[in-house]
Design an enzyme around this catalytic site. Structure first.
Site, mmCIF file in Angstrom:
data_model
loop_
_atom_site.group_PDB
_atom_site.id
_atom_site.type_symbol
_atom_site.label_atom_id
_atom_site.label_comp_id
_atom_site.label_asym_id
_atom_site.label_seq_id
_atom_site.Cartn_x
_atom_site.Cartn_y
_atom_site.Cartn_z
ATOM 1 C CG HIS A 167 -4.723 0.333 -8.532
ATOM 2 N ND1 HIS A 167 -5.395 0.729 -8.097
ATOM 3 C CD2 HIS A 167 -3.747 1.545 -7.513
ATOM 4 C CE1 HIS A 167 -5.987 1.769 -6.652
ATOM 5 N NE2 HIS A 167 -4.536 1.687 -5.926
ATOM 6 C CG ASP A 186 3.088 5.087 -3.903
ATOM 7 O OD1 ASP A 186 2.779 5.536 -3.379
ATOM 8 O OD2 ASP A 186 2.350 3.033 -3.653
ATOM 9 C CG HIS A 212 -2.870 0.966 1.765
ATOM 10 N ND1 HIS A 212 -2.371 1.634 0.564
ATOM 11 C CD2 HIS A 212 -3.061 1.177 2.562
ATOM 12 C CE1 HIS A 212 -3.353 2.278 0.631
ATOM 13 N NE2 HIS A 212 -3.722 2.263 1.583
HETATM 14 N N1 CMC Z 1 4.847 -7.349 -10.367
HETATM 15 C C1 CMC Z 1 4.581 -8.090 -10.898
HETATM 16 N N2 CMC Z 1 3.321 -9.332 -11.622
HETATM 17 C C2 CMC Z 1 2.472 -9.072 -10.312
HETATM 18 C C3 CMC Z 1 2.214 -7.429 -9.676
HETATM 19 C C4 CMC Z 1 3.404 -6.373 -9.825
HETATM 20 N N3 CMC Z 1 4.089 -4.959 -9.177
HETATM 21 N N4 CMC Z 1 1.002 -6.595 -9.213
HETATM 22 C C5 CMC Z 1 0.833 -8.089 -9.549
HETATM 23 N N5 CMC Z 1 1.253 -9.486 -10.834
HETATM 24 C C6 CMC Z 1 0.404 -10.371 -10.905
HETATM 25 C C7 CMC Z 1 0.480 -11.318 -9.817
HETATM 26 O O1 CMC Z 1 0.974 -11.752 -9.630
HETATM 27 C C8 CMC Z 1 -0.830 -11.906 -10.512
HETATM 28 O O2 CMC Z 1 -0.373 -12.828 -11.377
HETATM 29 P P1 CMC Z 1 -0.839 -13.997 -11.604
HETATM 30 O O3 CMC Z 1 -2.707 -14.093 -11.788
HETATM 31 O O4 CMC Z 1 -0.229 -15.073 -12.320
HETATM 32 O O5 CMC Z 1 -0.875 -15.104 -10.304
HETATM 33 C C9 CMC Z 1 -1.415 -10.702 -10.991
HETATM 34 O O6 CMC Z 1 -0.507 -9.984 -11.664
HETATM 35 C C10 CMC Z 1 -2.309 -10.394 -10.256
HETATM 36 O O7 CMC Z 1 -2.100 -10.234 -8.917
HETATM 37 P P2 CMC Z 1 -2.842 -9.667 -7.395
HETATM 38 O O8 CMC Z 1 -1.802 -9.220 -5.599
HETATM 39 O O9 CMC Z 1 -4.062 -11.190 -7.362
HETATM 40 O O10 CMC Z 1 -3.544 -8.329 -7.427
HETATM 41 P P3 CMC Z 1 -4.430 -7.641 -6.842
HETATM 42 O O11 CMC Z 1 -5.391 -6.624 -7.554
HETATM 43 O O12 CMC Z 1 -4.580 -8.271 -5.304
HETATM 44 O O13 CMC Z 1 -2.829 -6.516 -5.977
HETATM 45 C C11 CMC Z 1 -1.128 -4.527 -5.692
HETATM 46 C C12 CMC Z 1 -2.770 -4.782 -6.608
HETATM 47 C C13 CMC Z 1 -0.900 -3.275 -6.405
HETATM 48 C C14 CMC Z 1 -1.294 -5.019 -4.334
HETATM 49 C C15 CMC Z 1 -0.358 -5.220 -6.595
HETATM 50 O O14 CMC Z 1 0.216 -5.241 -8.205
HETATM 51 C C16 CMC Z 1 1.000 -5.051 -6.076
HETATM 52 O O15 CMC Z 1 1.311 -5.839 -4.879
HETATM 53 N N6 CMC Z 1 1.720 -4.254 -6.563
HETATM 54 C C17 CMC Z 1 3.406 -3.937 -5.779
HETATM 55 C C18 CMC Z 1 3.233 -2.807 -4.914
HETATM 56 C C19 CMC Z 1 2.897 -1.605 -5.355
HETATM 57 O O16 CMC Z 1 3.070 -1.118 -6.178
HETATM 58 N N7 CMC Z 1 1.371 -1.382 -4.419
HETATM 59 C C20 CMC Z 1 0.787 0.837 -4.435
HETATM 60 C C21 CMC Z 1 -0.079 0.314 -5.203
HETATM 61 S S1 CMC Z 1 -0.793 2.079 -5.452
HETATM 62 C C22 CMC Z 1 -0.940 3.303 -4.230
HETATM 63 C C23 CMC Z 1 -1.881 2.766 -3.513
HETATM 64 O O17 CMC Z 1 -3.334 2.974 -3.168
HETATM 65 O O18 CMC Z 1 -1.708 2.229 -2.378
#
Ligand code: CMC
Length: 429
Positions: free
Chosen positions: A312, A368, A273
């Site tokens: 995201h 971010d 986050h």
């Molecule tokens: N790098 C590589 N792969 C990713 C990433 C990433 N940053 N984010 C998601 N994926 C992949 C994940 O491995 C999964 O792949 P598969 O379906 O093949 O297993 C797929 O994409 C879906 O991921 P998810 O975790 O189910 O997606 P989510 O919607 O739950 O997560 C997130 C959203 C923001 C937590 C995630 O994209 C992430 O961990 N990003 C990196 C951390 C980040 O930059 N966070 C800041 C968010 S913006 C500021 C805020 O509002 O907090």
């Protein structure tokens, strides 16, 4: 809050266990999961529940604060597009918009600025409290504690149903967050605490409390002051994210706003986050040079780690905040000089936007990805990045806290669970 619309249709559900059919009203594009409770196999059955780990498809409230269309990359506060607000309004005006639903008139805004500047100082005992932290304490840990501790200084804050008391705490929190943040930083640096300067803008005063040294009056660079103000606007609200949902949930137990916001800060601290901006910087530093990017991307695709600052839960095309921030970055670099980390970031963005893995997973740079590079160029250490996010998010948290309290449909938050543990077991004799 918007009035509840009449049912626009019904969902017909047939339970194959009993053969019975039910009509569930659809309002605002949703069914009420409580309506599922009538679906039972017999009199002793509790009734059907929805199962939604991580609340990926469950609305917990009706809100009129922020609208996001993740597919189209739209973000609006109270109906106004984020682009226009960032271009034409200040952070404190946006705070009024989020809290009150309307942009302020000039007089209303002057009164508000007066109120905020009157509350920027913190009780001297809070300084002692901050002094107690170890020199290398993470400023976010200090912030979580200091915000929670404020509740002990303002016991009246427990009167959450009194609008005037609520307003006073809202003012205090918005006013004191930059002071707590800057004091946490100066403690870590072993510097004296620089007191607020009420003649400066909200962002300018924060820079003053961070950087003032021996000069009698600190004069913030207008470009950096403006860039910080825009960054705060872009972070001001983002509907039901992890920290805002935490604020609402803790608030729903009728805890005072300081305790609720301390919990919201803690939720923001996590690397998925608000802690992500800090992780982006650490990632860019560990990559080290443009030449190392392909290998890093390969390891991300193999699932070794995530590309921080990408992806995201809601935005699946682009994050409008990231696009605005890129422009702010250029303005800041005109003053500070270009960071070599920006070249690495731009190259990562270029490769990822064309790479099948990222395209297929709909992974784009989020807010971010760039904010950290800007903060770093401004001289702000990485540990402070989530703290800056918290300052920006404060009006959003408070607007949601208040909206939740005034919503007659809300009660104490209490999710259900699906118990999958053992049935009754008997202890041996
Ligand atoms: N790098 C590589 N792969 C990713 C990433 C990433 N940053 N984010 C998601 N994926 C992949 C994940 O491995 C999964 O792949 P598969 O379906 O093949 O297993 C797929 O994409 C879906 O991921 P998810 O975790 O189910 O997606 P989510 O919607 O739950 O997560 C997130 C959203 C923001 C937590 C995630 O994209 C992430 O961990 N990003 C990196 C951390 C980040 O930059 N966070 C800041 C968010 S913006 C500021 C805020 O509002 O907090």
């Amino acid at each position: 809050m918007a009035e509840e619309a009449a049912a626009e249709g019904t969902l017909t559900v047939t339970d194959s266990r009993t053969g019975k059919t039910y009509e569930l009203p659809i309002v605002d594009g949703a069914i009420r999961t409580l309506d599922l409770r009538q679906i039972k196999t017999g009199p002793g059955d509790f009734g059907l529940m929805g199962y939604d780990p991580a609340f990926q498809n469950t609305a917990s409230c009706r809100s009129s604060i922020t609208f996001i269309d993740g597919d189209k990359g739209i973000l609006r506060y109270r109906g106004y597009p984020i682009e226009g607000l960032a271009a034409r309004h200040s952070f404190l005006e946006v705070a009024q918009l989020l809290l009150n639903g309307e942009l302020p008139t000039t007089d209303q805004h002057l009164d508000w600025v007066g109120e905020i500047t009157n509350h920027t100082f913190i009780h001297e005992s809070i300084k002692k409290f901050i002094d107690g932290f170890h020199h290398d304490a993470h400023p976010m840990g200090m912030l979580v504690s200091a915000v929670g501790a404020l509740s002990t200084f303002y016991p009246e804050a427990k009167q959450i149903h009194d609008p005037e008391v609520r307003h006073r705490q809202i003012v205090r929190l918005i006013a004191k967050m930059p002071t707590l943040a800057a004091f946490a930083y100066r403690h870590a640096m072993g510097l004296y605490y620089a007191y607020p300067d009420d003649e400066l803008s909200y962002a300018g005063n924060f820079l003053n409390m961070m950087w003032r040294a021996t000069e009698l009056k600190y004069h913030p660079d207008p470009v950096l002051e403006h860039a910080l103000d825009v960054l705060l606007i872009l972070h001001a609200d983002h509907e039901q994210n992890c920290s805002t949902s935490t604020m609402r949930l803790v608030g729903s137990s009728q805890a005072d706003p300081y305790s609720a916001m301390s919990a919201a800060c803690a939720a923001l601290y996590g690397p998925l986050h608000g802690g992500a901006n800090e992780q982006v910087l650490r990632m860019l530093r560990s990559i080290g040079s443009v030449a190392n990017i392909p290998d890093y991307i390969r390891r991300v695709k193999e699932g070794e780690f995530r590309l921080m600052g990408f992806g995201h839960r809601v935005y699946k095309n682009f994050d409008p905040r990231a696009q605005l921030i890129k422009r702010v970055a250029e303005e800041v670099f005109e003053v500070t000089g270009r960071s070599p980390l920006l070249d690495i970031a731009l190259e990562i963005e270029k490769i990822a936007l064309e790479d099948d893995y990222f395209v297929n997973h709909k992974l784009y740079p989020n807010v971010d990805f760039y904010s950290g590079i800007i903060y770093l160029a401004m001289g702000i250490p990485v540990e402070m990045f989530p703290v800056l996010f918290a300052i920006g998010r404060t009006p959003g948290w408070l607007a949601h806290w208040q909206e939740g309290l005034l919503d007659s449909e809300q009660k104490i938050g209490r999710p259900r669970q699906l118990y999958v543990g053992p049935d009754l077991r008997h202890l041996g004799s």
